[in-house]
Design a protein around this motif. Structure first.
Motif, PDB file in Angstrom:
ATOM      1  N   TRP A   1      -1.412  86.934  19.301  1.00 52.19           N
ATOM      2  CA  TRP A   1      -2.022  85.658  18.908  1.00 52.19           C
ATOM      3  C   TRP A   1      -1.343  84.478  19.603  1.00 52.19           C
ATOM      4  N   GLY A   2      -0.014  84.560  19.766  1.00 55.02           N
ATOM      5  CA  GLY A   2       0.701  83.469  20.411  1.00 55.02           C
ATOM      6  C   GLY A   2       0.462  83.377  21.902  1.00 55.02           C
ATOM      7  N   SER A   3      -0.026  84.458  22.512  1.00 52.38           N
ATOM      8  CA  SER A   3      -0.298  84.432  23.952  1.00 52.38           C
ATOM      9  C   SER A   3      -1.644  83.812  24.286  1.00 52.38           C
ATOM     10  N   LEU A   4      -2.463  83.511  23.271  1.00 49.86           N
ATOM     11  CA  LEU A   4      -3.763  82.895  23.537  1.00 49.86           C
ATOM     12  C   LEU A   4      -3.575  81.472  24.037  1.00 49.86           C
ATOM     13  N   PRO A   5      -4.334  81.042  25.032  1.00 50.18           N
ATOM     14  CA  PRO A   5      -4.206  79.670  25.573  1.00 50.18           C
ATOM     15  C   PRO A   5      -4.826  78.643  24.621  1.00 50.18           C
ATOM     16  N   THR A   6      -3.977  77.941  23.886  1.00 56.71           N
ATOM     17  CA  THR A   6      -4.459  76.996  22.870  1.00 56.71           C
ATOM     18  C   THR A   6      -5.313  75.894  23.493  1.00 56.71           C
ATOM     19  N   LEU A   7      -4.862  75.335  24.611  1.00 56.61           N
ATOM     20  CA  LEU A   7      -5.590  74.222  25.217  1.00 56.61           C
ATOM     21  C   LEU A   7      -6.970  74.662  25.684  1.00 56.61           C
ATOM     22  N   PHE A   8      -7.078  75.833  26.300  1.00 56.28           N
ATOM     23  CA  PHE A   8      -8.379  76.312  26.755  1.00 56.28           C
ATOM     24  C   PHE A   8      -9.327  76.560  25.583  1.00 56.28           C
ATOM     25  N   ILE A   9      -8.771  77.076  24.488  1.00 53.48           N
ATOM     26  CA  ILE A   9      -9.602  77.300  23.303  1.00 53.48           C
ATOM     27  C   ILE A   9     -10.120  75.975  22.762  1.00 53.48           C
ATOM     28  N   LEU A  10      -9.265  74.953  22.731  1.00 56.34           N
ATOM     29  CA  LEU A  10      -9.705  73.638  22.271  1.00 56.34           C
ATOM     30  C   LEU A  10     -10.773  73.050  23.179  1.00 56.34           C
ATOM     31  N   ILE A  11     -10.614  73.231  24.489  1.00 59.76           N
ATOM     32  CA  ILE A  11     -11.602  72.713  25.438  1.00 59.76           C
ATOM     33  C   ILE A  11     -12.952  73.393  25.219  1.00 59.76           C
ATOM     34  N   ILE A  12     -12.935  74.702  25.021  1.00 61.22           N
ATOM     35  CA  ILE A  12     -14.191  75.432  24.810  1.00 61.22           C
ATOM     36  C   ILE A  12     -14.857  74.997  23.514  1.00 61.22           C
ATOM     37  N   LEU A  13     -14.064  74.911  22.442  1.00 62.76           N
ATOM     38  CA  LEU A  13     -14.643  74.530  21.155  1.00 62.76           C
ATOM     39  C   LEU A  13     -15.093  73.078  21.140  1.00 62.76           C
ATOM     40  N   SER A  14     -14.452  72.230  21.930  1.00 62.76           N
ATOM     41  CA  SER A  14     -14.848  70.820  21.988  1.00 62.76           C
ATOM     42  C   SER A  14     -16.231  70.645  22.599  1.00 62.76           C
ATOM     43  N   SER A  15     -16.625  71.584  23.433  1.00 63.68           N
ATOM     44  CA  SER A  15     -17.970  71.520  24.014  1.00 63.68           C
ATOM     45  C   SER A  15     -19.048  71.982  23.037  1.00 63.68           C
ATOM     46  N   ILE A  16     -18.615  72.579  21.923  1.00 64.02           N
ATOM     47  CA  ILE A  16     -19.562  73.078  20.925  1.00 64.02           C
ATOM     48  C   ILE A  16     -19.592  72.172  19.702  1.00 64.02           C
ATOM     49  N   VAL A  17     -18.407  71.761  19.242  1.00 63.53           N
ATOM     50  CA  VAL A  17     -18.280  70.954  18.028  1.00 63.53           C
ATOM     51  C   VAL A  17     -17.580  69.651  18.372  1.00 63.53           C
ATOM     52  N   THR A  18     -18.058  68.550  17.806  1.00 68.49           N
ATOM     53  CA  THR A  18     -17.396  67.267  18.016  1.00 68.49           C
ATOM     54  C   THR A  18     -16.084  67.250  17.241  1.00 68.49           C
ATOM     55  N   PRO A  19     -14.944  67.109  17.924  1.00 69.51           N
ATOM     56  CA  PRO A  19     -13.664  67.184  17.224  1.00 69.51           C
ATOM     57  C   PRO A  19     -13.450  65.989  16.308  1.00 69.51           C
ATOM     58  N   ASN A  20     -12.783  66.233  15.186  1.00 71.18           N
ATOM     59  CA  ASN A  20     -12.357  65.175  14.278  1.00 71.18           C
ATOM     60  C   ASN A  20     -10.994  65.545  13.701  1.00 71.18           C
ATOM     61  N   PHE A  21     -10.500  64.744  12.774  1.00 67.45           N
ATOM     62  CA  PHE A  21      -9.154  64.930  12.232  1.00 67.45           C
ATOM     63  C   PHE A  21      -8.986  66.328  11.648  1.00 67.45           C
ATOM     64  N   TRP A  22      -9.900  66.735  10.752  1.00 69.42           N
ATOM     65  CA  TRP A  22      -9.747  68.013  10.054  1.00 69.42           C
ATOM     66  C   TRP A  22     -10.042  69.187  10.978  1.00 69.42           C
ATOM     67  N   TRP A  23     -10.959  69.003  11.909  1.00 68.75           N
ATOM     68  CA  TRP A  23     -11.260  70.078  12.856  1.00 68.75           C
ATOM     69  C   TRP A  23     -10.040  70.363  13.724  1.00 68.75           C
ATOM     70  N   LEU A  24      -9.417  69.323  14.249  1.00 63.70           N
ATOM     71  CA  LEU A  24      -8.213  69.515  15.059  1.00 63.70           C
ATOM     72  C   LEU A  24      -7.082  70.115  14.226  1.00 63.70           C
ATOM     73  N   LEU A  25      -6.962  69.664  12.992  1.00 65.41           N
ATOM     74  CA  LEU A  25      -5.909  70.194  12.116  1.00 65.41           C
ATOM     75  C   LEU A  25      -6.089  71.689  11.904  1.00 65.41           C
ATOM     76  N   GLY A  26      -7.331  72.116  11.665  1.00 69.69           N
ATOM     77  CA  GLY A  26      -7.576  73.540  11.445  1.00 69.69           C
ATOM     78  C   GLY A  26      -7.308  74.387  12.681  1.00 69.69           C
ATOM     79  N   ILE A  27      -7.738  73.893  13.849  1.00 71.10           N
ATOM     80  CA  ILE A  27      -7.530  74.658  15.082  1.00 71.10           C
ATOM     81  C   ILE A  27      -6.048  74.767  15.409  1.00 71.10           C
ATOM     82  N   LEU A  28      -5.313  73.658  15.333  1.00 75.11           N
ATOM     83  CA  LEU A  28      -3.883  73.689  15.651  1.00 75.11           C
ATOM     84  C   LEU A  28      -3.091  74.482  14.617  1.00 75.11           C
TER      85      LEU A  28
END
Length: 341
Positions: free
Chosen positions: A183-210
């Motif tokens: 799980w720690g080897s997954l690229p966090t930034l790439f996952i955020l970039i992919i999900l940002s193209s699907i869902v509009t990020p907000n405070f709670w969304w970013l909190l949950g992903i991080l």
């Protein structure tokens, strides 16, 4: 209980010995407390106003323009000269120190936006004419609240996982380590970039992903403490007396493991603030228009002719991280038994 009180008093004395850490903790606490009341420090609405003998609190309640003799049922714009004259004909307004909110646009700038600092805009304006000082105050509050929330929730999850892995050991510990490695080897930034193209990020969304990745930083230190303590005499005695594993974990072993966790938390907090700032700087953080220090840094990069943008963001970020690091060192000294000598 008396032994615990004596230990807590000794830790507090060790904390106070670090003068720089104590001063940093006080400064950070005062700044954070003031930022919680940002609406009373920077707002485009008066704190109080009187009109025709009646008292109004626009900072708490939205009043229509018709309440003051205007023509529209929409919320009154107290910076509008027409509404301002209507109110001041039979009353007065008490404004906060900064008469701009984080999203208020100043249409009366002396020069094109971004405008340099003036008596009205203490730190100038950004490229959209919004007051930088107001955005810094609100951005400071969001960054620290985000960091606090992410750190506390991550610590709760990480401590629980590390406690069970270290206490039970064996196959559970081995499987848990393999899962964390994958799980720690997954690229966090790439996952955020992919999900940002699907869902509009907000405070709670970013909190949950991080949160999905941040909790792993606490597992190692807690697991090591439980692996060390599970075979000590007081734990073996508790098992022999018939205490359940849950009571042994949370009542006897966890208080010892929390020393390392509390020492690590201030540094995790500064890392959480940096993560949010970095994501906002790259455009994958808070929604556009939100008061973000990262967005202010991005504006500074795009407007090199306006150095007050970069200087303001740099000073605030440097201040936050410096105060947290110094306070974290004081906390580390307080819980370090070697400092007792």
């Amino acid at each position: 209980m008396m032994a615990m009180n004596a230990l807590a008093a000794e830790r507090f004395r060790r904390f106070k010995r670090n003068k720089l850490g104590v001063i940093s903790a006080w400064i950070f606490g005062v700044l954070f407390f003031l930022s919680l009341f940002a609406e009373f420090l920077a707002n485009d609405k008066p704190l109080l106003l009187t009109h025709n003998g009646r008292l109004y609190a626009p900072v708490f309640v939205d009043y229509p323009e018709t309440e003051f003799g205007g023509e529209f049922e929409t919320t009154a714009d107290y910076r509008d000269p027409f509404v301002k004259n209507l109110i001041e004909e039979s009353g007065r307004m008490i404004w906060p120190p900064i008469r701009f909110s984080f999203n208020t646009i100043n249409y009366n700038l002396p020069s094109p936006a971004p405008s340099p600092p003036t008596r009205e805009n203490w730190l100038g304006t950004d490229d959209r004419g919004r007051d930088v000082m107001a955005r810094v105050i609100y951005g400071f509050r969001i960054s620290v609240l985000f960091g606090f929330t992410l750190t506390v929730v991550s610590a709760a999850v990480g401590v629980s996982v590390g406690a069970f892995m270290g206490y039970f050991g064996g196959k559970l510990d081995i499987m848990g380590q393999r899962v964390i490695e994958v799980w720690g080897s997954l690229p966090t930034l790439f996952i955020l970039i992919i999900l940002s193209s699907i869902v509009t990020p907000n405070f709670w969304w970013l909190l949950g992903i991080l949160l999905l990745f941040q909790w792993m930083g606490f597992v190692g230190v807690v697991r090591a403490e439980f692996l060390r303590a599970r075979n000590l005499e007081f734990v073996l005695s508790a098992k022999a007396m018939g205490l359940s594993d849950r009571l042994i974990i949370y009542r006897h072993v966890l208080p010892n493991a929390m020393v390392a966790t509390l020492t690590f938390m201030p540094f995790s907090l500064s890392g959480s603030v940096t993560i949010l700032t970095s994501l906002s700087f790259l455009g994958f953080g808070l929604p556009p228009g939100s008061p973000s220090l990262g967005e202010l840094l991005a504006q500074a990069k795009a407007n090199l002719q306006a150095p007050w943008l970069g200087i303001s963001a740099f000073v605030v970020l440097a201040l936050i991280l410096t105060l947290l690091v110094f306070a974290g060192e004081a906390v580390r000294d307080a819980f370090d038994p070697r400092k007792a000598v």
